[in-house]
Design a protein around this motif. Structure first.
Motif, PDB file in Angstrom:
ATOM      1  N   ALA A  91       0.708  -1.202   0.057  1.00  0.00           N
ATOM      2  CA  ALA A  91      -0.284  -0.150  -0.093  1.00  0.00           C
ATOM      3  C   ALA A  91       0.413   1.161  -0.026  1.00  0.00           C
ATOM      4  O   ALA A  91       2.117   1.606   0.567  1.00  0.00           O
ATOM      5  N   VAL A  92       0.639   2.262  -0.931  1.00  0.00           N
ATOM      6  CA  VAL A  92       1.162   3.370  -1.023  1.00  0.00           C
ATOM      7  C   VAL A  92       0.289   4.636  -0.319  1.00  0.00           C
ATOM      8  O   VAL A  92      -0.641   4.786  -0.525  1.00  0.00           O
ATOM      9  N   GLY A  93       1.315   5.343   0.349  1.00  0.00           N
ATOM     10  CA  GLY A  93       0.968   6.628   1.153  1.00  0.00           C
ATOM     11  C   GLY A  93       1.212   8.145   0.220  1.00  0.00           C
ATOM     12  O   GLY A  93       2.236   8.130  -0.214  1.00  0.00           O
ATOM     13  N   PRO A  94      -0.178   8.285  -0.389  1.00  0.00           N
ATOM     14  CA  PRO A  94       0.283   9.231  -1.151  1.00  0.00           C
ATOM     15  C   PRO A  94       1.000  10.455  -1.138  1.00  0.00           C
ATOM     16  O   PRO A  94      -0.051  11.008   0.179  1.00  0.00           O
ATOM     17  N   PHE A  95       1.679  11.362  -1.594  1.00  0.00           N
ATOM     18  CA  PHE A  95       2.552  13.035  -1.404  1.00  0.00           C
ATOM     19  C   PHE A  95       1.097  13.403  -0.608  1.00  0.00           C
ATOM     20  O   PHE A  95       0.597  14.141  -1.934  1.00  0.00           O
ATOM     21  N   GLY A  96       1.501  14.423  -0.375  1.00  0.00           N
ATOM     22  CA  GLY A  96       0.141  15.346  -0.487  1.00  0.00           C
ATOM     23  C   GLY A  96      -1.173  14.807   1.436  1.00  0.00           C
ATOM     24  O   GLY A  96      -2.272  15.862   1.305  1.00  0.00           O
ATOM     25  N   GLY A  97      -0.718  13.627   0.795  1.00  0.00           N
ATOM     26  CA  GLY A  97      -1.623  13.300   1.932  1.00  0.00           C
ATOM     27  C   GLY A  97      -1.065  12.786   3.369  1.00  0.00           C
ATOM     28  O   GLY A  97      -1.932  11.679   3.649  1.00  0.00           O
ATOM     29  N   GLY A  98      -0.060  13.294   3.425  1.00  0.00           N
ATOM     30  CA  GLY A  98       0.558  12.695   4.508  1.00  0.00           C
ATOM     31  C   GLY A  98      -0.094  12.789   5.715  1.00  0.00           C
ATOM     32  O   GLY A  98       0.188  11.650   6.446  1.00  0.00           O
ATOM     33  N   ALA A  99      -0.769  13.951   6.264  1.00  0.00           N
ATOM     34  CA  ALA A  99      -1.216  14.135   7.409  1.00  0.00           C
ATOM     35  C   ALA A  99      -2.291  13.178   7.737  1.00  0.00           C
ATOM     36  O   ALA A  99      -2.195  12.287   8.939  1.00  0.00           O
ATOM     37  N   THR A 100      -3.184  12.731   7.049  1.00  0.00           N
ATOM     38  CA  THR A 100      -4.270  11.605   7.063  1.00  0.00           C
ATOM     39  C   THR A 100      -3.512  10.022   6.364  1.00  0.00           C
ATOM     40  O   THR A 100      -3.956   8.955   6.790  1.00  0.00           O
ATOM     41  N   ASN A 101      -2.453  10.332   5.923  1.00  0.00           N
ATOM     42  CA  ASN A 101      -1.943   8.706   5.088  1.00  0.00           C
ATOM     43  C   ASN A 101      -2.685   7.928   4.536  1.00  0.00           C
ATOM     44  O   ASN A 101      -2.799   6.324   5.022  1.00  0.00           O
ATOM     45  N   LYS A 102      -3.650   7.986   3.911  1.00  0.00           N
ATOM     46  CA  LYS A 102      -4.320   7.485   3.822  1.00  0.00           C
ATOM     47  C   LYS A 102      -3.870   6.094   1.894  1.00  0.00           C
ATOM     48  O   LYS A 102      -3.577   6.898   1.318  1.00  0.00           O
ATOM     49  N   LEU A 103      -3.586   4.962   2.581  1.00  0.00           N
ATOM     50  CA  LEU A 103      -3.576   4.389   2.259  1.00  0.00           C
ATOM     51  C   LEU A 103      -4.059   3.839   0.765  1.00  0.00           C
ATOM     52  O   LEU A 103      -5.451   4.104   0.543  1.00  0.00           O
ATOM     53  N   ILE A 104      -3.160   3.721  -0.445  1.00  0.00           N
ATOM     54  CA  ILE A 104      -4.152   3.160  -2.121  1.00  0.00           C
ATOM     55  C   ILE A 104      -3.202   1.395  -1.701  1.00  0.00           C
ATOM     56  O   ILE A 104      -2.076   1.159  -1.434  1.00  0.00           O
TER      57      ILE A 104
ATOM     58  N   ALA B  92      -8.885   0.695  10.863  1.00  0.00           N
ATOM     59  CA  ALA B  92      -7.872   0.621  10.576  1.00  0.00           C
ATOM     60  C   ALA B  92      -7.417   1.913  11.882  1.00  0.00           C
ATOM     61  O   ALA B  92      -8.191   3.488  11.733  1.00  0.00           O
ATOM     62  N   SER B  93      -6.281   2.070  12.227  1.00  0.00           N
ATOM     63  CA  SER B  93      -6.121   2.891  12.784  1.00  0.00           C
ATOM     64  C   SER B  93      -4.115   3.795  12.275  1.00  0.00           C
ATOM     65  O   SER B  93      -3.461   2.935  12.295  1.00  0.00           O
ATOM     66  N   SER B  94      -3.862   5.026  12.478  1.00  0.00           N
ATOM     67  CA  SER B  94      -2.317   5.092  12.287  1.00  0.00           C
ATOM     68  C   SER B  94      -2.335   7.160  13.019  1.00  0.00           C
ATOM     69  O   SER B  94      -3.147   7.630  13.312  1.00  0.00           O
ATOM     70  N   LEU B  95      -1.133   7.316  13.367  1.00  0.00           N
ATOM     71  CA  LEU B  95      -0.599   8.462  13.538  1.00  0.00           C
ATOM     72  C   LEU B  95      -0.809   9.313  12.412  1.00  0.00           C
ATOM     73  O   LEU B  95      -0.434   8.812  11.927  1.00  0.00           O
ATOM     74  N   ARG B  96      -1.154  11.189  13.079  1.00  0.00           N
ATOM     75  CA  ARG B  96      -1.566  11.867  12.042  1.00  0.00           C
ATOM     76  C   ARG B  96       0.407  12.289  11.376  1.00  0.00           C
ATOM     77  O   ARG B  96       0.945  12.437  12.396  1.00  0.00           O
ATOM     78  N   GLY B  97       0.564  12.660   9.759  1.00  0.00           N
ATOM     79  CA  GLY B  97       1.737  13.460  10.352  1.00  0.00           C
ATOM     80  C   GLY B  97       2.738  13.386  10.165  1.00  0.00           C
ATOM     81  O   GLY B  97       3.468  13.803  10.472  1.00  0.00           O
ATOM     82  N   SER B  98       2.824  11.919   9.740  1.00  0.00           N
ATOM     83  CA  SER B  98       4.838  11.159  10.711  1.00  0.00           C
ATOM     84  C   SER B  98       4.909  10.137   8.627  1.00  0.00           C
ATOM     85  O   SER B  98       3.850   9.515   8.620  1.00  0.00           O
ATOM     86  N   ARG B  99       5.815  10.579   8.373  1.00  0.00           N
ATOM     87  CA  ARG B  99       6.481  10.238   7.359  1.00  0.00           C
ATOM     88  C   ARG B  99       6.331   8.684   7.270  1.00  0.00           C
ATOM     89  O   ARG B  99       6.337   6.970   7.060  1.00  0.00           O
TER      90      ARG B  99
END
Lengths: 115, 114
Positions: A91-104, B92-99
């Motif tokens: 699954a990838v986390g799209p750039f620009g969506g980092g805060a929520t990291n909606k995985l695809i 699912a859950s995750s922390l916000r705003g971290s790579r």
């Protein structure tokens, strides 16, 4: 629109073999990439996460690599065991969506390791 | 040990019923997600929430709504269940705003609508 593809859809190998699972994505602007394992009828278990600035991550017999420029990631499993049999998803986390990291997600590779 | 817990492993509901799927996480994560998983289609995002009382539509929100009244709990609501909502639902859950934030999943709820 980001698309994630996993090839092959299914793979069967004898126990002890080293193997590589492939994941490709169409948009190289990603935040991170995560590999998961899913056993039949169960939820997903996180295996490895690679940040966009990293090239690889290792955990035990697992090694995941990331090549953003070519839009590819591989999951290498060393000395496979019957207990590794499961579906593997990337699954990838799209750039620009980092805060929520909606995985695809890709659709997964079903791995069977034969004893 | 981090944990995301879904209230039911298996549910069978009748067409037209209102259905609640509950998810609780104990990691103090800001982000929570609901996905459905169908053969050949993979995981598709229904709704997500990045804070209490905040929600955004995912790719397939039609026929669903959500509620997040407390940080640890995220509910998926099927207002009037239909047979095409028979699926595996994953929270699912995750922390916000971290790579380096990982997403953690619950064990899944297999919903059958008859």
């Amino acid at each position: 629109k980001q698309e994630v593809t996993q090839i092959p859809a299914a793979l069967s190998v004898p126990e002890g073999e080293n193997l590589v699972l492939n994941c490709s994505f169409t948009d190289s602007a990603i935040y991170n990439l995560q590999w998961f394992r899913q056993d039949p009828g169960k939820g997903l278990t996180s295996l490895l996460l690679i940040q966009s600035s990293q090239r690889e991550q290792t955990s035990g017999r697992l090694n995941a690599s990331l090549d953003k420029s070519s839009g590819r990631s591989t999951l290498y499993i060393a000395a496979s065991q019957p207990g590794d049999s499961a579906t593997y998803l990337c699954a990838v986390g799209p750039f620009g969506g980092g805060a929520t990291n909606k995985l695809i997600f890709g659709t997964g590779t079903l791995l069977a390791v034969q004893p | 040990d981090v944990k995301v817990t879904q209230s039911s492993r298996y549910l069978v509901k009748r067409t037209g019923e209102k259905v609640f799927l509950e998810c609780v996480q104990d990691m103090d994560h800001e982000n929570m997600f609901w996905y459905r998983q169908d053969p050949g289609l993979g995981l598709r995002l229904i709704y997500f929430s990045y804070d209490v009382k905040m929600k955004e539509k995912g790719d397939i929100p039609e026929g669903y709504s959500v509620s997040r009244e407390k940080k640890e709990r995220f509910s998926l609501i099927l207002e009037s269940a239909s047979t095409n909502q028979t699926s595996m639902y994953l929270c699912a859950s995750s922390l916000r705003g971290s790579r380096d934030t990982e997403a953690f999943f619950g064990q899944g709820t297999r919903l059958t609508v008859v």
